[in-house]
Design a protein around this motif. Structure first.
Motif, PDB file in Angstrom:
ATOM      1  N   ALA A  27       0.862  -1.186   0.000  1.00 12.46           N
ATOM      2  CA  ALA A  27       0.000   0.000   0.000  1.00 12.46           C
ATOM      3  C   ALA A  27       0.892   1.228   0.000  1.00 12.46           C
ATOM      4  CB  ALA A  27      -0.915  -0.011   1.214  1.00 12.46           C
ATOM      5  N   PHE A  28       0.526   2.207  -0.836  1.00 13.83           N
ATOM      6  CA  PHE A  28       1.374   3.408  -0.978  1.00 13.83           C
ATOM      7  C   PHE A  28       0.489   4.636  -1.152  1.00 13.83           C
ATOM      8  CE2 PHE A  28       0.842   4.083  -5.570  1.00 13.83           C
ATOM      9  CZ  PHE A  28       0.390   2.851  -5.984  1.00 13.83           C
ATOM     10  N   PRO A  29       1.038   5.820  -0.773  1.00 10.76           N
ATOM     11  CA  PRO A  29       0.247   7.039  -0.901  1.00 10.76           C
ATOM     12  C   PRO A  29       0.201   7.521  -2.340  1.00 10.76           C
ATOM     13  CG  PRO A  29       2.430   7.558  -0.087  1.00 10.76           C
ATOM     14  CD  PRO A  29       2.366   6.061  -0.182  1.00 10.76           C
ATOM     15  N   THR A  30      -0.960   7.937  -2.791  1.00 11.75           N
ATOM     16  CA  THR A  30      -1.054   8.765  -3.990  1.00 11.75           C
ATOM     17  C   THR A  30      -1.642  10.094  -3.516  1.00 11.75           C
ATOM     18  OG1 THR A  30      -3.322   8.425  -4.771  1.00 11.75           O
ATOM     19  CG2 THR A  30      -1.740   6.651  -5.230  1.00 11.75           C
ATOM     20  N   GLU A  31      -1.731  11.078  -4.399  1.00  8.67           N
ATOM     21  CA  GLU A  31      -2.282  12.367  -3.982  1.00  8.67           C
ATOM     22  C   GLU A  31      -3.771  12.262  -3.646  1.00  8.67           C
ATOM     23  OE1 GLU A  31      -1.380  11.462  -6.868  1.00  8.67           O
ATOM     24  OE2 GLU A  31      -2.636  12.290  -8.483  1.00  8.67           O
ATOM     25  N   THR A  32      -4.459  11.216  -4.151  1.00  7.70           N
ATOM     26  CA  THR A  32      -5.910  11.116  -3.916  1.00  7.70           C
ATOM     27  C   THR A  32      -6.208  10.354  -2.634  1.00  7.70           C
ATOM     28  OG1 THR A  32      -6.022   9.119  -5.265  1.00  7.70           O
ATOM     29  CG2 THR A  32      -6.455  11.234  -6.370  1.00  7.70           C
ATOM     30  N   VAL A  33      -5.871   9.069  -2.607  1.00 12.25           N
ATOM     31  CA  VAL A  33      -6.051   8.190  -1.450  1.00 12.25           C
ATOM     32  C   VAL A  33      -4.895   7.195  -1.478  1.00 12.25           C
ATOM     33  CG1 VAL A  33      -8.595   8.390  -1.512  1.00 12.25           C
ATOM     34  CG2 VAL A  33      -7.476   6.486  -2.713  1.00 12.25           C
ATOM     35  N   TYR A  34      -4.724   6.406  -0.414  1.00  9.96           N
ATOM     36  CA  TYR A  34      -3.719   5.341  -0.450  1.00  9.96           C
ATOM     37  C   TYR A  34      -4.206   4.227  -1.385  1.00  9.96           C
ATOM     38  CZ  TYR A  34      -0.565   7.012   3.221  1.00  9.96           C
ATOM     39  OH  TYR A  34       0.364   7.739   3.938  1.00  9.96           O
ATOM     40  N   GLY A  35      -3.273   3.676  -2.166  1.00 10.63           N
ATOM     41  CA  GLY A  35      -3.596   2.592  -3.082  1.00 10.63           C
ATOM     42  C   GLY A  35      -3.035   1.271  -2.577  1.00 10.63           C
ATOM     43  N   LEU A  36      -3.695   0.168  -2.965  1.00  8.21           N
ATOM     44  CA  LEU A  36      -3.230  -1.181  -2.628  1.00  8.21           C
ATOM     45  C   LEU A  36      -2.576  -1.739  -3.886  1.00  8.21           C
ATOM     46  CD1 LEU A  36      -3.060  -3.923  -1.238  1.00  8.21           C
ATOM     47  CD2 LEU A  36      -5.498  -4.210  -1.624  1.00  8.21           C
ATOM     48  N   GLY A  37      -1.232  -1.685  -3.944  1.00  9.67           N
ATOM     49  CA  GLY A  37      -0.524  -1.981  -5.172  1.00  9.67           C
ATOM     50  C   GLY A  37      -0.145  -3.433  -5.349  1.00  9.67           C
ATOM     51  N   GLY A  38      -0.270  -3.912  -6.585  1.00  9.30           N
ATOM     52  CA  GLY A  38       0.243  -5.206  -7.000  1.00  9.30           C
ATOM     53  C   GLY A  38       0.741  -5.073  -8.437  1.00  9.30           C
ATOM     54  N   LEU A  39       1.789  -5.811  -8.784  1.00  4.84           N
ATOM     55  CA  LEU A  39       2.371  -5.705 -10.124  1.00  4.84           C
ATOM     56  C   LEU A  39       1.370  -6.201 -11.171  1.00  4.84           C
ATOM     57  CD1 LEU A  39       5.092  -4.838 -11.376  1.00  4.84           C
ATOM     58  CD2 LEU A  39       5.732  -7.275 -11.375  1.00  4.84           C
ATOM     59  N   ALA A  40       1.029  -5.325 -12.143  1.00  6.08           N
ATOM     60  CA  ALA A  40      -0.066  -5.620 -13.068  1.00  6.08           C
ATOM     61  C   ALA A  40       0.264  -6.710 -14.072  1.00  6.08           C
ATOM     62  CB  ALA A  40      -0.487  -4.344 -13.804  1.00  6.08           C
ATOM     63  N   THR A  41       1.567  -7.012 -14.227  1.00  4.83           N
ATOM     64  CA  THR A  41       1.942  -8.073 -15.164  1.00  4.83           C
ATOM     65  C   THR A  41       1.944  -9.449 -14.489  1.00  4.83           C
ATOM     66  OG1 THR A  41       4.245  -7.588 -14.617  1.00  4.83           O
ATOM     67  CG2 THR A  41       3.363  -6.557 -16.603  1.00  4.83           C
ATOM     68  N   ALA A 139      -3.601  -0.569  -8.650  1.00  2.32           N
ATOM     69  CA  ALA A 139      -3.835  -0.114  -7.278  1.00  2.32           C
ATOM     70  C   ALA A 139      -5.242   0.431  -7.095  1.00  2.32           C
ATOM     71  CB  ALA A 139      -2.808   0.947  -6.883  1.00  2.32           C
ATOM     72  N   PRO A 140      -6.112  -0.405  -6.550  1.00  2.00           N
ATOM     73  CA  PRO A 140      -7.394   0.111  -6.074  1.00  2.00           C
ATOM     74  C   PRO A 140      -7.152   0.833  -4.753  1.00  2.00           C
ATOM     75  CG  PRO A 140      -7.208  -2.199  -5.514  1.00  2.00           C
ATOM     76  CD  PRO A 140      -5.954  -1.833  -6.300  1.00  2.00           C
ATOM     77  N   SER A 141      -8.131   1.569  -4.288  1.00  2.00           N
ATOM     78  CA  SER A 141      -7.996   2.196  -2.979  1.00  2.00           C
ATOM     79  C   SER A 141      -7.753   1.106  -1.933  1.00  2.00           C
ATOM     80  CB  SER A 141      -9.242   3.005  -2.652  1.00  2.00           C
ATOM     81  OG  SER A 141     -10.408   2.235  -2.847  1.00  2.00           O
ATOM     82  N   ALA A 142      -6.892   1.419  -0.949  1.00  2.00           N
ATOM     83  CA  ALA A 142      -6.398   0.391  -0.020  1.00  2.00           C
ATOM     84  C   ALA A 142      -7.340   0.202   1.173  1.00  2.00           C
ATOM     85  CB  ALA A 142      -4.987   0.755   0.454  1.00  2.00           C
ATOM     86  N   ASN A 143      -8.594  -0.102   0.851  1.00  2.00           N
ATOM     87  CA  ASN A 143      -9.596  -0.399   1.878  1.00  2.00           C
ATOM     88  C   ASN A 143     -10.275  -1.711   1.504  1.00  2.00           C
ATOM     89  OD1 ASN A 143     -10.557   1.624  -0.293  1.00  2.00           O
ATOM     90  ND2 ASN A 143     -12.411   0.545   0.260  1.00  2.00           N
ATOM     91  N   ARG A 144     -10.968  -2.327   2.469  1.00  2.00           N
ATOM     92  CA  ARG A 144     -11.800  -3.470   2.117  1.00  2.00           C
ATOM     93  C   ARG A 144     -12.924  -2.975   1.213  1.00  2.00           C
ATOM     94  NH1 ARG A 144     -10.855  -8.755   2.732  1.00  2.00           N
ATOM     95  NH2 ARG A 144     -12.980  -9.136   3.456  1.00  2.00           N
ATOM     96  N   SER A 145     -13.336  -3.786   0.261  1.00  2.00           N
ATOM     97  CA  SER A 145     -14.339  -3.399  -0.719  1.00  2.00           C
ATOM     98  C   SER A 145     -15.595  -2.843  -0.034  1.00  2.00           C
ATOM     99  CB  SER A 145     -14.699  -4.631  -1.550  1.00  2.00           C
ATOM    100  OG  SER A 145     -15.389  -4.262  -2.707  1.00  2.00           O
ATOM    101  N   GLY A 146     -16.061  -1.672  -0.514  1.00  2.00           N
ATOM    102  CA  GLY A 146     -17.288  -1.086   0.030  1.00  2.00           C
ATOM    103  C   GLY A 146     -17.071  -0.179   1.225  1.00  2.00           C
ATOM    104  N   GLN A 147     -15.873  -0.188   1.793  1.00  2.00           N
ATOM    105  CA  GLN A 147     -15.596   0.656   2.964  1.00  2.00           C
ATOM    106  C   GLN A 147     -15.085   2.033   2.522  1.00  2.00           C
ATOM    107  OE1 GLN A 147     -16.342  -0.592   6.134  1.00  2.00           O
ATOM    108  NE2 GLN A 147     -17.218  -2.169   4.815  1.00  2.00           N
TER     109      GLN A 147
END
Ligand code: TXA
Ligand code: MG
Length: 318
Positions: A27-41, A139-147
């Motif tokens: 999980a890393f900061p972006t200017e919008t919200v924290y993202g939950l990162g995983g390598l897309a390849t 990287a979707p937002s780093a929250n549980r889905s729907g939260q």
């Protein structure tokens, strides 16, 4: 798994880049919200992103890259896309584009669609991380889905502790609501999700956009736009003009309504950027005071007000 909280200095960023390249979740900061990162390849990393979030597999992810040139390796950018990228990247605008033929992207990241959502974030930590990884990071937002989406590393850990390898902690983020998702995959340009770049700013660059989100009867163009989303547990009541004693108040502007059990003010001066910055943290805080309901005062609908209204409407949907 124990989740490590790393300071977002050059050492922390280097360690996070190694973890991402190895297929682990960061999980890393972006200017919008924290993202939950995983390598897309990496299909296994993407499967873990969906699992950690509890996200339905039909809801595609946004791919984050360091530069336009990197986006062009898996997405097709036409003249409109290049013009918008030049105007708003790095920044909180996501473009939905045709997926390039033969693109090396895990199919699950795009939920098997022939389009792909991509953005270049402007947070310096996100930029340094993406440059070090040198590949697209889903990287979707780093929250549980729907939260409620996370604007601090503490928010991330509240939802995902033990489910991810690392959270890079750079303190609270700047914008506070997610990026604007703009569909450029067909002839009509349409905002699928209002966000950190306003409709007015986009139209000033590219001209008039098609109206609204996909309406009733039209296919759902952004599969993630389920009605209820960004939701606290406490029910919300919008456009309040009076407050009951057992309600908490999310106020806006110089004249907060009197009589609430607890009041937090999104922006005492009536500034929409300040309100966006505060929205999710204040929703989380008011959700924890044990009020029967959270009353929310009306906000202007122009500029960032469109995205704020969208998030509040979804959070209020039972
Ligand atoms: O600000 C943001 O955009 C944050 C930060 C971390 O970058 N990310 C974020 O991701 O909000 P997420 O996964 O929570 O939201 C992604 C949105 C969803 O509504 C999804 O349905 C839409 O983008 N999306 C992704 N790919 C799409 C596609 N190919 N077509 C249409 N919509 C797409
Ligand atoms: Mg989200």
């Amino acid at each position: 798994m124990t989740t490590r909280r790393l300071r977002a200095d050059s050492r922390g960023i280097a360690e996070a880049a190694v973890a991402l390249r190895a297929g682990r979740l960061v999980a890393f900061p972006t200017e919008t919200v924290y993202g939950l990162g995983g390598l897309a390849t990496n299909p296994l990393a993407i499967a873990q992103v969906f699992a950690a979030k509890g996200r339905p597999s039909h809801n595609p992810l946004i791919l984050h890259v360091a530069a336009v040139s990197q986006a062009a390796s898996f997405a097709v950018l036409d003249a409109r896309a290049r013009q918008l990228a030049a105007a708003f990247w790095p920044g909180p605008l996501t473009l939905v584009l045709p997926l390039a033929e033969g693109a090396d992207i895990a199919p699950a990241a795009t939920a098997g669609l022939d389009t792909v959502a991509v953005r270049v974030p402007r947070h310096p930590v996100a930029r340094a991380l993406l440059e070090a990884v040198a590949g697209p990071v889903a990287a979707p937002s780093a929250n549980r889905s729907g939260q409620v989406s996370p604007t601090t590393a503490d928010h991330v850990l509240a939802d995902l502790d033990g489910l991810i390898d690392i959270v890079l902690d750079a303190g609270p983020v700047e914008v506070g609501i997610e990026s604007t998702v703009l569909d450029l995959s067909g002839p009509a340009m349409r905002i699928l999700r209002p966000g950190g770049v306003t409709r007015e700013a986009i139209e000033a660059v590219i001209g008039r956009l098609a109206d609204g989100e996909a309406g009733a009867g039209e296919p759902l163009r952004s599969p993630g736009l389920l009605d209820r989303h960004y939701a606290p547990r406490t029910p919300l009541r919008l456009d309040a003009v009076a407050v009951a004693a057992d309600e908490a108040l999310l106020a806006f502007g110089p004249a907060p309504l009197p009589g609430a059990a607890v009041t937090l003010n999104l922006s005492p001066s009536g500034d929409l950027a300040e309100a966006a910055h505060n929205l999710y943290a204040m929703l989380r805080a008011l959700d924890d005071v044990g009020a029967r309901r959270i009353a929310v005062m009306a906000l202007p609908r122009t500029g960032l007000g469109e995205a704020l209204a969208d998030r509040l409407r979804r959070a209020a949907t039972p």
